[in-house]
Design a protein around this motif. Sequence first.
Motif, PDB file in Angstrom:
ATOM      1  N   HIS B 181       0.830  -1.197   0.000  1.00  0.00           N
ATOM      2  CA  HIS B 181       0.000   0.000   0.000  1.00  0.00           C
ATOM      3  C   HIS B 181       0.867   1.249   0.000  1.00  0.00           C
ATOM      4  O   HIS B 181       1.823   1.350   0.756  1.00  0.00           O
ATOM      5  CB  HIS B 181      -0.917   0.014   1.221  1.00  0.00           C
ATOM      6  N   SER B 182       0.501   2.184  -0.858  1.00  0.00           N
ATOM      7  CA  SER B 182       1.253   3.430  -0.948  1.00  0.00           C
ATOM      8  C   SER B 182       0.365   4.607  -0.580  1.00  0.00           C
ATOM      9  O   SER B 182      -0.762   4.722  -1.082  1.00  0.00           O
ATOM     10  CB  SER B 182       1.778   3.599  -2.382  1.00  0.00           C
ATOM     11  N   ALA B 183       0.880   5.450   0.325  1.00  0.00           N
ATOM     12  CA  ALA B 183       0.193   6.704   0.632  1.00  0.00           C
ATOM     13  C   ALA B 183       1.221   7.814   0.553  1.00  0.00           C
ATOM     14  O   ALA B 183       2.428   7.542   0.546  1.00  0.00           O
ATOM     15  CB  ALA B 183      -0.436   6.648   2.022  1.00  0.00           C
ATOM     16  N   ARG B 184       0.745   9.060   0.527  1.00  0.00           N
ATOM     17  CA  ARG B 184       1.689  10.160   0.317  1.00  0.00           C
ATOM     18  C   ARG B 184       2.678  10.260   1.473  1.00  0.00           C
ATOM     19  O   ARG B 184       3.883  10.315   1.261  1.00  0.00           O
ATOM     20  CB  ARG B 184       0.906  11.466   0.172  1.00  0.00           C
ATOM     21  N   THR B 185       2.163  10.271   2.675  1.00  0.00           N
ATOM     22  CA  THR B 185       3.017  10.402   3.866  1.00  0.00           C
ATOM     23  C   THR B 185       2.468   9.462   4.940  1.00  0.00           C
ATOM     24  O   THR B 185       1.345   8.962   4.798  1.00  0.00           O
ATOM     25  CB  THR B 185       2.953  11.840   4.435  1.00  0.00           C
ATOM     26  N   ASP B 188      -0.869  10.546   6.081  1.00  0.00           N
ATOM     27  CA  ASP B 188      -1.944  10.410   5.096  1.00  0.00           C
ATOM     28  C   ASP B 188      -2.380   8.962   4.901  1.00  0.00           C
ATOM     29  O   ASP B 188      -3.226   8.687   4.064  1.00  0.00           O
ATOM     30  CB  ASP B 188      -1.455  10.960   3.740  1.00  0.00           C
ATOM     31  N   THR B 189      -1.803   8.046   5.642  1.00  0.00           N
ATOM     32  CA  THR B 189      -2.113   6.631   5.439  1.00  0.00           C
ATOM     33  C   THR B 189      -3.404   6.263   6.166  1.00  0.00           C
ATOM     34  O   THR B 189      -3.433   6.191   7.398  1.00  0.00           O
ATOM     35  CB  THR B 189      -0.957   5.751   5.958  1.00  0.00           C
ATOM     36  N   ILE B 190      -4.447   6.040   5.352  1.00  0.00           N
ATOM     37  CA  ILE B 190      -5.729   5.656   5.949  1.00  0.00           C
ATOM     38  C   ILE B 190      -5.597   4.241   6.515  1.00  0.00           C
ATOM     39  O   ILE B 190      -4.996   3.370   5.892  1.00  0.00           O
ATOM     40  CB  ILE B 190      -6.847   5.683   4.883  1.00  0.00           C
ATOM     41  N   PHE B 191      -6.128   3.992   7.676  1.00  0.00           N
ATOM     42  CA  PHE B 191      -6.125   2.688   8.355  1.00  0.00           C
ATOM     43  C   PHE B 191      -4.721   2.211   8.727  1.00  0.00           C
ATOM     44  O   PHE B 191      -4.507   1.009   8.909  1.00  0.00           O
ATOM     45  CB  PHE B 191      -6.786   1.581   7.496  1.00  0.00           C
ATOM     46  N   GLY B 192      -3.757   3.132   8.806  1.00  0.00           N
ATOM     47  CA  GLY B 192      -2.374   2.710   9.061  1.00  0.00           C
ATOM     48  C   GLY B 192      -2.243   1.833  10.298  1.00  0.00           C
ATOM     49  O   GLY B 192      -1.684   0.726  10.241  1.00  0.00           O
ATOM     50  N   ALA B 193      -2.782   2.307  11.428  1.00  0.00           N
ATOM     51  CA  ALA B 193      -2.621   1.568  12.681  1.00  0.00           C
ATOM     52  C   ALA B 193      -3.379   0.244  12.629  1.00  0.00           C
ATOM     53  O   ALA B 193      -2.895  -0.793  13.092  1.00  0.00           O
ATOM     54  CB  ALA B 193      -3.132   2.424  13.849  1.00  0.00           C
ATOM     55  N   GLU B 194      -4.580   0.275  12.016  1.00  0.00           N
ATOM     56  CA  GLU B 194      -5.380  -0.949  11.972  1.00  0.00           C
ATOM     57  C   GLU B 194      -4.710  -2.010  11.101  1.00  0.00           C
ATOM     58  O   GLU B 194      -4.737  -3.206  11.422  1.00  0.00           O
ATOM     59  CB  GLU B 194      -6.775  -0.631  11.449  1.00  0.00           C
ATOM     60  N   LEU B 195      -4.071  -1.572   9.999  1.00  0.00           N
ATOM     61  CA  LEU B 195      -3.357  -2.524   9.138  1.00  0.00           C
ATOM     62  C   LEU B 195      -2.217  -3.178   9.907  1.00  0.00           C
ATOM     63  O   LEU B 195      -2.004  -4.397   9.806  1.00  0.00           O
ATOM     64  CB  LEU B 195      -2.817  -1.804   7.893  1.00  0.00           C
ATOM     65  N   ALA B 196      -1.506  -2.374  10.678  1.00  0.00           N
ATOM     66  CA  ALA B 196      -0.403  -2.923  11.468  1.00  0.00           C
ATOM     67  C   ALA B 196      -0.936  -3.938  12.481  1.00  0.00           C
ATOM     68  O   ALA B 196      -0.362  -5.016  12.674  1.00  0.00           O
ATOM     69  CB  ALA B 196       0.333  -1.792  12.183  1.00  0.00           C
ATOM     70  N   GLY B 197      -2.070  -3.616  13.098  1.00  0.00           N
ATOM     71  CA  GLY B 197      -2.683  -4.521  14.065  1.00  0.00           C
ATOM     72  C   GLY B 197      -3.104  -5.846  13.432  1.00  0.00           C
ATOM     73  O   GLY B 197      -2.890  -6.926  13.992  1.00  0.00           O
ATOM     74  N   LEU B 198      -3.708  -5.744  12.234  1.00  0.00           N
ATOM     75  CA  LEU B 198      -4.137  -6.959  11.525  1.00  0.00           C
ATOM     76  C   LEU B 198      -2.940  -7.862  11.223  1.00  0.00           C
ATOM     77  O   LEU B 198      -2.995  -9.080  11.402  1.00  0.00           O
ATOM     78  CB  LEU B 198      -4.827  -6.589  10.213  1.00  0.00           C
ATOM     79  N   ALA B 199      -1.860  -7.215  10.764  1.00  0.00           N
ATOM     80  CA  ALA B 199      -0.654  -7.992  10.414  1.00  0.00           C
ATOM     81  C   ALA B 199      -0.076  -8.666  11.651  1.00  0.00           C
ATOM     82  O   ALA B 199       0.428  -9.796  11.587  1.00  0.00           O
ATOM     83  CB  ALA B 199       0.378  -7.071   9.761  1.00  0.00           C
ATOM     84  N   ARG B 201      -1.805  -9.669  14.227  1.00  0.00           N
ATOM     85  CA  ARG B 201      -2.686 -10.759  14.654  1.00  0.00           C
ATOM     86  C   ARG B 201      -2.626 -11.968  13.732  1.00  0.00           C
ATOM     87  O   ARG B 201      -2.884 -13.072  14.157  1.00  0.00           O
ATOM     88  CB  ARG B 201      -4.126 -10.239  14.710  1.00  0.00           C
ATOM     89  N   HIS B 202      -2.376 -11.717  12.426  1.00  0.00           N
ATOM     90  CA  HIS B 202      -2.412 -12.817  11.450  1.00  0.00           C
ATOM     91  C   HIS B 202      -1.023 -12.994  10.833  1.00  0.00           C
ATOM     92  O   HIS B 202      -0.629 -12.194   9.982  1.00  0.00           O
ATOM     93  CB  HIS B 202      -3.433 -12.517  10.343  1.00  0.00           C
ATOM     94  N   PRO B 203      -0.303 -14.048  11.235  1.00  0.00           N
ATOM     95  CA  PRO B 203       1.043 -14.255  10.681  1.00  0.00           C
ATOM     96  C   PRO B 203       1.019 -14.455   9.158  1.00  0.00           C
ATOM     97  O   PRO B 203       2.019 -14.186   8.487  1.00  0.00           O
ATOM     98  CB  PRO B 203       1.515 -15.534  11.383  1.00  0.00           C
ATOM     99  N   SER B 204      -0.146 -14.889   8.616  1.00  0.00           N
ATOM    100  CA  SER B 204      -0.211 -15.104   7.166  1.00  0.00           C
ATOM    101  C   SER B 204      -0.373 -13.805   6.381  1.00  0.00           C
ATOM    102  O   SER B 204      -0.379 -13.820   5.161  1.00  0.00           O
ATOM    103  CB  SER B 204      -1.377 -16.043   6.852  1.00  0.00           C
ATOM    104  N   LEU B 205      -0.524 -12.679   7.078  1.00  0.00           N
ATOM    105  CA  LEU B 205      -0.708 -11.389   6.392  1.00  0.00           C
ATOM    106  C   LEU B 205       0.539 -10.527   6.535  1.00  0.00           C
ATOM    107  O   LEU B 205       1.041 -10.308   7.642  1.00  0.00           O
ATOM    108  CB  LEU B 205      -1.914 -10.631   6.993  1.00  0.00           C
ATOM    109  N   ARG B 206       1.070 -10.090   5.386  1.00  0.00           N
ATOM    110  CA  ARG B 206       2.227  -9.196   5.420  1.00  0.00           C
ATOM    111  C   ARG B 206       1.812  -7.863   4.812  1.00  0.00           C
ATOM    112  O   ARG B 206       1.209  -7.843   3.720  1.00  0.00           O
ATOM    113  CB  ARG B 206       3.374  -9.812   4.612  1.00  0.00           C
ATOM    114  N   VAL B 207       2.089  -6.769   5.508  1.00  0.00           N
ATOM    115  CA  VAL B 207       1.726  -5.440   5.013  1.00  0.00           C
ATOM    116  C   VAL B 207       2.990  -4.650   4.696  1.00  0.00           C
ATOM    117  O   VAL B 207       3.853  -4.489   5.559  1.00  0.00           O
ATOM    118  CB  VAL B 207       0.866  -4.663   6.045  1.00  0.00           C
ATOM    119  N   VAL B 208       3.104  -4.195   3.451  1.00  0.00           N
ATOM    120  CA  VAL B 208       4.247  -3.368   3.035  1.00  0.00           C
ATOM    121  C   VAL B 208       3.707  -1.967   2.770  1.00  0.00           C
ATOM    122  O   VAL B 208       2.892  -1.774   1.878  1.00  0.00           O
ATOM    123  CB  VAL B 208       4.889  -3.920   1.748  1.00  0.00           C
ATOM    124  N   THR B 209       4.146  -1.007   3.586  1.00  0.00           N
ATOM    125  CA  THR B 209       3.643   0.356   3.412  1.00  0.00           C
ATOM    126  C   THR B 209       4.717   1.218   2.762  1.00  0.00           C
ATOM    127  O   THR B 209       5.878   1.190   3.174  1.00  0.00           O
ATOM    128  CB  THR B 209       3.232   0.956   4.765  1.00  0.00           C
TER     129      THR B 209
END
Lengths: 394, 352
Positions: B181-185, B188-199, B201-209
Amino acid sequence: MTATLDTPATGAEPGPEETGRVRQPQRPVLELVPSSRREDVVATTDLTAEQIEELGRRLDAIRDRVLAERGASDAAYIRDVIRKQRALEIGGRALLFAGVLPPAWIAGTAMLSIAKILENMEIGHNVMHGQWDWMRDPKIHSSTWEWDNVSSSAEWKHSHNYMHHTYTNVVGKDRDVGYGILRLSEEQKWNPYYLGNPVYNFLLSLFFEYGVALHDLEVEKLVAGEKPWSRVWQQIKSIGRKAGRQILKDYVAFPALAGPFFLPVLAGNLTANVVRNVWSHAVIFCGHFPTGAVQFGEEQLDDESRGEWYVRQLLGSANLDGGRYFHLMTGQLSFQIEHHLFPDLPSNRYAEIAPEVRALCEEYGLEYTSGPLWKQYLQVLGTINRLALPNGKR
Amino acid sequence: MFRSAPPAPSGRRRLLDAARALTTPLLPEDFLTLVDPLWSTSSLRGRVVARRRETDRAVSVTIEPGRAWAGHRAGQYVGVGVDVDGVRYRRSYSLSGPEGSEHLTVTVQEVPGGVVSTRLVRDLPIGTIVELEQASGTFTLPEPLPSKLLFVTAGSGITPVMSMLRTLDRRGTVPDTVLVHSARTPEDTIFGAELAGLAARHPSLRVVTRHSAVTGRLDPASVDAAVPDRAGRAIYACGPAGLLDALTEAWDGVVAERFTPPARAAEGTGGTVDLGGSAVEVAPGQSLLEAGEAAGRIMPSGCRMGICFGCVLPLREGRVRDLRTGEAHGEPGDLVQTCVNSACGTARIDLP
């Protein structure tokens, strides 16, 4: 020549320039006799063509300003009127269920009458003019609105919005002149049928919604062979469907729901419909037929300019004086002049632009016909009575 | 009024039909909605029940829908009609909430100069009634789920993917998934904290910001660098047209959702209008009605001067230009007067 309240155009002698312009109507829409009384806009005023166009531009400026100002408060206005109208209707019908008690019957019938008048005048008429289309709310839009009236909105939009507003007070084109059953103009040739003019008018006022619906049939065009039977039959079926629904609702379903109080409910509903009919007839007839309102010949329509169109609307209409609630109950048709100049501006704005229109009329020496309802209505009745007789001179 | 109500159970149907005889020419709901606007059965409405600020420019709006709401699938969008200065504007927004939630949530990022997004983000009181359409769109999680997934998103393109991730989270089974996921800054990252939380909780999910203000815009090469096994994954992408064009050109089988509508021809009068299924050329200064009639279409008409509203037809796509004011206007679903409007580029209009 300027038509005024005191020196009606009706009895005036023809000026030479007017006599020269008289033409026979192209179609036998109304039976007309040649007359010098029909006016055209240039002959009716002392204005030059340039002045008429300048007046047109100034009226356009008023229109543009209101268009630019339309906004949330206007939207709130019409939604509020609709909400209150529906609440009044519910309240009136509920009270009528207790209609064996005279005070409840009177209050219920009054509330239902007011609800029907608001629904017909301030809401139905104006919504179907497209005055609220700019809100882009599909629930309050000219193309989707249906009113509590026996003519369907589609048929009425043709006869009223198109025929009447385009050809306002052009005898032979504007079918509102006389509604086909009355003699409202000296140019309608007299025959013994018209001795009943006052009676027909009284009946028309009681059953006005039926008069308006049958008006759309244009029976005289059928007789003249200009309109096929199939189209008329289609319209009759449409009126029958709409009338049937209103009759079922007001004279069968609600009385039946009231059980033992069938009759008071029936009587209340019938009264409310008649009150609405008599009121709307009075307001509408006062809009164009009091002394002072000018009628025009068909030649007026040839190459009519924007300015001339405005002047015809101005001179062909008459206003009613009154307070805020009176204007509301007439659907702001008490500002008939402003409505005819700007039929699609939101009705709640007519009151604020009326002084400007009146001032323009004064500046250009044009008659701005206005008076109290009773006075205008007496004038209309006077004309109807007078024209029952062959010469009909005052 | 809209005359067609959705099918109801036959008992209720009969009751409604009987009630209609009492409310004609209106519908029973025109009275019922005096009490609660959501009781409408023929037109769908919703009430704003919560707002949550996601970033300086983005807000999540939670809406309680009326009874007729049929729910949504993760990744779909919804048409929302909002009044601004008395005028109803209709826009489509991706639903960011998970499938099966009672309320619906849209997450909106402010568009500079945008009428509706500005209102939604800055000033939409709790309790506001909005018009809704049923959810639509084909950008949804496939059934059955692929074993390996890759999401590529940029800006507010994260919203439909967020709905998918929340749905997977709710089901408790997140397959092997990478989100780039790409955001300007960072702000400006919508759901930034929630995405980190999801990752977390779920080892099968990798989030690259990624932050485009720092590392530049996202492109296929940088995704490949971040996801070495990209070729073996089902790919879902949502974001600006440039990113989607680059991805679909570089790789096969990308499922893409464009959240920026195709550019409208805002300038210039005249154009080609689809009138009831066939194309009609409208010359500059010519009305839609004149052009349609010249092309042999049967069109409703009346005064031909903008007074009587006898010629109104629904605009389905594109915009029109008011010949009286010169102004371009129109949104899909608007009813336009064909006698005083000309074309404004391409448009589609339904005939009765």
